[in-house]
Scaffold this active site. Structure first.
Site, PDB file in Angstrom:
ATOM      1  N   LYS A  15       6.631  -5.077 -15.867  1.00 32.13           N
ATOM      2  CA  LYS A  15       5.112  -5.090 -15.145  1.00 32.13           C
ATOM      3  C   LYS A  15       4.532  -6.462 -15.595  1.00 32.13           C
ATOM      4  CE  LYS A  15       3.178  -1.409 -13.913  1.00 32.13           C
ATOM      5  NZ  LYS A  15       2.638  -0.053 -14.162  1.00 32.13           N
ATOM      6  N   GLU A  70      -5.016  -3.015 -19.115  1.00 33.03           N
ATOM      7  CA  GLU A  70      -5.728  -3.162 -17.754  1.00 33.03           C
ATOM      8  C   GLU A  70      -6.939  -2.792 -17.920  1.00 33.03           C
ATOM      9  OE1 GLU A  70      -3.659  -1.956 -14.701  1.00 33.03           O
ATOM     10  OE2 GLU A  70      -2.073  -3.190 -14.497  1.00 33.03           O
ATOM     11  N   HIS A 100       1.476  11.665  -9.727  1.00 28.47           N
ATOM     12  CA  HIS A 100       2.264  10.497  -9.350  1.00 28.47           C
ATOM     13  C   HIS A 100       3.219  10.437  -8.333  1.00 28.47           C
ATOM     14  CE1 HIS A 100      -0.697   8.709 -12.045  1.00 28.47           C
ATOM     15  NE2 HIS A 100       0.032   9.331 -13.302  1.00 28.47           N
ATOM     16  N   ARG A 141      12.721  -1.422  -3.011  1.00 27.00           N
ATOM     17  CA  ARG A 141      13.675  -0.589  -2.308  1.00 27.00           C
ATOM     18  C   ARG A 141      13.252  -0.216  -0.771  1.00 27.00           C
ATOM     19  NH1 ARG A 141      10.605   2.440  -5.729  1.00 27.00           N
ATOM     20  NH2 ARG A 141       9.234   4.129  -4.573  1.00 27.00           N
TER      21      ARG A 141
HETATM   22  C1  MV4 Z   1      -4.285   2.267 -12.665  1.00 27.98           C
HETATM   23  C2  MV4 Z   1      -5.276   3.218 -12.067  1.00 27.98           C
HETATM   24  C3  MV4 Z   1      -6.637   2.916 -12.529  1.00 27.98           C
HETATM   25  N1  MV4 Z   1      -6.947   1.379 -13.170  1.00 27.98           N
HETATM   26  N2  MV4 Z   1      -4.612   1.212 -13.264  1.00 27.98           N
HETATM   27  C4  MV4 Z   1      -0.861   5.091 -11.383  1.00 27.98           C
HETATM   28  C5  MV4 Z   1       0.573   4.890 -10.846  1.00 27.98           C
HETATM   29  C6  MV4 Z   1       0.866   3.528 -11.370  1.00 27.98           C
HETATM   30  N3  MV4 Z   1       1.734   2.687 -10.417  1.00 27.98           N
HETATM   31  C7  MV4 Z   1      -0.679   3.008 -11.510  1.00 27.98           C
HETATM   32  N4  MV4 Z   1      -1.436   4.162 -11.604  1.00 27.98           N
HETATM   33  C8  MV4 Z   1      -2.770   4.047 -11.766  1.00 27.98           C
HETATM   34  N5  MV4 Z   1      -2.916   2.636 -12.331  1.00 27.98           N
HETATM   35  C9  MV4 Z   1      -5.739   0.884 -13.336  1.00 27.98           C
HETATM   36  N6  MV4 Z   1      -5.905  -0.142 -14.071  1.00 27.98           N
HETATM   37  C10 MV4 Z   1      -5.125   4.308 -11.607  1.00 27.98           C
HETATM   38  C11 MV4 Z   1      -3.723   4.757 -11.491  1.00 27.98           C
HETATM   39  C12 MV4 Z   1      -3.683   5.992 -10.729  1.00 27.98           C
HETATM   40  C13 MV4 Z   1      -2.772   6.218  -9.532  1.00 27.98           C
HETATM   41  C14 MV4 Z   1      -2.425   5.153  -8.932  1.00 27.98           C
HETATM   42  C15 MV4 Z   1      -1.872   5.303  -7.866  1.00 27.98           C
HETATM   43  C16 MV4 Z   1      -1.721   6.315  -7.004  1.00 27.98           C
HETATM   44  C17 MV4 Z   1      -2.169   7.612  -7.850  1.00 27.98           C
HETATM   45  C18 MV4 Z   1      -2.750   7.503  -9.102  1.00 27.98           C
HETATM   46  C19 MV4 Z   1      -3.140   8.651  -9.706  1.00 27.98           C
HETATM   47  C20 MV4 Z   1      -3.600   8.419 -10.930  1.00 27.98           C
HETATM   48  C21 MV4 Z   1      -3.961   7.278 -11.488  1.00 27.98           C
END
Ligand code: MV4
Length: 533
Positions: A124, A208, A243, A300
């Site tokens: 990442k 972040e 997730h 994918r």
């Molecule tokens: C975040 C976020 C808020 N702020 N990053 C969760 C999965 C991963 N791919 C990244 N995720 C998140 N990153 C920042 N800077 C909130 C999430 C997140 C989330 C993102 C996508 C789908 C569902 C989620 C559920 C909780 C938190």
């Protein structure tokens, strides 16, 4: 550079996966006159993908580590069966750069990006550096692994709390934690790093800024080996639990034509910068002001690709096969048109009344929905036993209609038709989501489902059940012959459905949650059948 790539012909594909996605790929190959080779573990000897492929080979015991994750065996079977290409599906080895490289070394086409492109996007922190180079907006924060807690404190102070501490090798929410203050960061840094080390073999973590109440919106794209890359619109995937996506739809209610173009062009820039080929997805967080931030790229074909297929009229697996042969994309960006609305429900063998506990076992009854605008990508059949060795997703039910509202109502209708006996499923749980006011108003962010579950129980569904109960009493009193027949039909349906196993919670004497699924949910559907005539 591009012109040097010779055209390769794919005549036989080994499908290195199982269940619905393996069957999905076999179907695409059949339509194109390409032969298919299935592989299976002991648990999958009688699986649907094995039945539908032209040939099938045993890999090994049921555990994924001894079967679908054995890259060496898969390449061996491909060579022995004369397959020109391997399609990895999703999960298992689909995002394994070493496996993609090993295929190439063995002279087998890996239907997906190169190992090199996967590596460029897999870390990442690397992906964030690439985003900066390509002018792709990303969440503010570090683009390099943190060296010390002291550095973490400085970076966090720079971006301002609350922040997210994330593992560079993580993804999909793994190895991620929210930090709201300096003292919390002091405590979280060391544990996050050692957890990441243990989970991913790399302790690299970065910071972040926290985006509050974000939506998860992703752009589907496909690229050929001639430098052409197009985006196929977005998918709204904010309805998630732990997730895991639960519902996906296309298009997103908050994405205008202009925003779609900006997000799409951004995703294409990133893919081109990574030397990306084949199908891929760029994930974004979208905040309440509709700013979008690059999150990660999935290298994918994704579970939820059918909603994109419905609204674009394209077959993503056909396109994957085409570009894997080294051919140019048969369409340009201007040829991509979105039409209508598609929603997908992931049907799982799990019990929503028992904390979504997996519910493997024998499927004693299976009556699948159909009719206008319904597509089902299913990997199971009546009499089959859902193994406990893998993800218990049974099927993806997709509703397509001209508008979002019509697609939601069509999905409700299809869910009503669906009967699965012998195991617990989340089918009735979708009713709660689809009847929820916020969902229907498209007021959804990544916290939506947790909020719905925290309500404990259904305002809407319990209310609807109570209202229908009253209606039923009146209906029964004035019953004529036609109604009797209708009521018999409803009773049969209820009997079929009662083959569904009792919930562990019920056995323990605890009352099942009303309306969520189980007793009340089933009866509600049966009553509705009776009232319809
Ligand atoms: C975040 C976020 C808020 N702020 N990053 C969760 C999965 C991963 N791919 C990244 N995720 C998140 N990153 C920042 N800077 C909130 C999430 C997140 C989330 C993102 C996508 C789908 C569902 C989620 C559920 C909780 C938190």
């Amino acid at each position: 550079m591009h012109a040097a790539t010779p055209n390769r012909v794919i005549e036989k594909v080994l499908v290195a996966n199982r269940g619905e996605i393996a069957l999905r790929i076999v179907r695409a190959c059949r339509e194109l006159g390409i032969a298919t080779v299935a592989v299976y573990s002991d648990a999958d000897r009688a699986s649907l993908h094995v039945l539908h492929a032209d040939e099938a080979y045993r890999l090994g015991p049921s555990s994924a580590a001894e079967s679908y994750l054995r890259g060496d065996l898969l390449i061996d079977v491909a060579l022995r069966s004369g397959a020109d290409a391997i399609h990895p599906g999703y999960g298992f080895l689909s995002e394994n750069a070493a496996f993609a490289d090993a295929c190439a070394e063995a002279g087998i086409i890996f239907i997906g990006p190169t190992g090199r492109a996967m590596r460029a996007l897999g870390s990442k922190t690397h992906a964030r550096q690439l985003a900066d180079k390509a002018g792709v907006p990303r969440v503010p924060g570090s683009t390099k692994g943190l060296e010390s807690v002291a550095e973490a404190l400085v970076v966090a102070a720079g971006i301002g709390y609350p922040v997210m501490l994330k593992a560079a090798a993580g993804g999909g929410g793994k190895g991620m934690r929210m930090v709201t203050s300096e003292s919390e960061l002091l405590a979280a840094y060391a544990t996050a790093s050692s957890e990441a080390e243990r989970a991913f073999g790399s302790g690299e973590v970065y910071l972040e800024k926290l985006i509050e109440r974000p939506r998860h919106i992703e752009i589907q794209l496909i690229a050929d080996e001639h430098g052409n890359c197009i985006y196929l619109g977005e998918r709204e995937c904010s309805v998630q639990r732990r997730h895991q996506k639960v519902i996906e739809e296309a298009p997103s209610a908050v994405v205008s034509g202009e925003l779609r173009r900006r997000m799409g062009e951004t995703a294409v820039r990133l893919a081109l910068a990574a030397g990306y080929t084949n199908a891929g997805t760029v994930e974004f967080l979208v905040d309440e002001e509709r700013n979008f931030y690059f999150l990660e790229m999935n290298t994918r074909l994704q579970v939820e690709h059918p909603v994109t297929e419905m609204v674009t009229g394209l077959d993503l697996v056909h396109l994957q096969l085409l570009v894997a042969e080294g051919r140019p994309l048969p369409l340009g960006q201007a040829d991509v048109e979105l039409r209508g609305h598609a929603i997908e429900c992931r049907i799982y063998a799990e019990d929503p009344d028992n904390n979504f506990f997996p519910s493997p076992g024998r499927i004693t009854r299976l009556i699948q929905p159909g009719g206008p605008g319904i597509r089902e990508d299913c990997g199971v059949y009546e009499g089959w036993t859902v193994p406990l060795d893998y993800d218990p997703m049974l099927s993806k039910l997709v509703a397509y209609a001209p508008t979002r509202k019509a697609a939601i109502d069509r999905m409700l209708r299809a869910l009503d038709e669906y009967v699965v006996g012998g195991i617990a499923t989340n089918i009735q749980f979708f009713r709660r989501i689809l009847l929820d006011e916020d969902f229907r108003a498209a007021c959804i962010d990544t916290g939506f489902l947790d909020r719905l579950l925290a309500q404990g129980l259904p305002s809407s569904d319990a209310g609807a059940a109570a209202a229908e109960g009253e209606g039923l009493v009146e209906g029964v009193e004035g019953m004529g012959d036609a109604e009797t027949v209708a009521a018999l039909g409803a009773a049969v349906l209820e009997l079929l459905r009662s083959e569904s196993v009792a919930h562990p919670s019920t056995k323990n004497g605890a009352a099942p949650m009303p309306g969520a699924k189980g007793g009340d949910g089933w009866k509600l559907a049966a009553r509705r059948e009776g009232l319809r005539a």
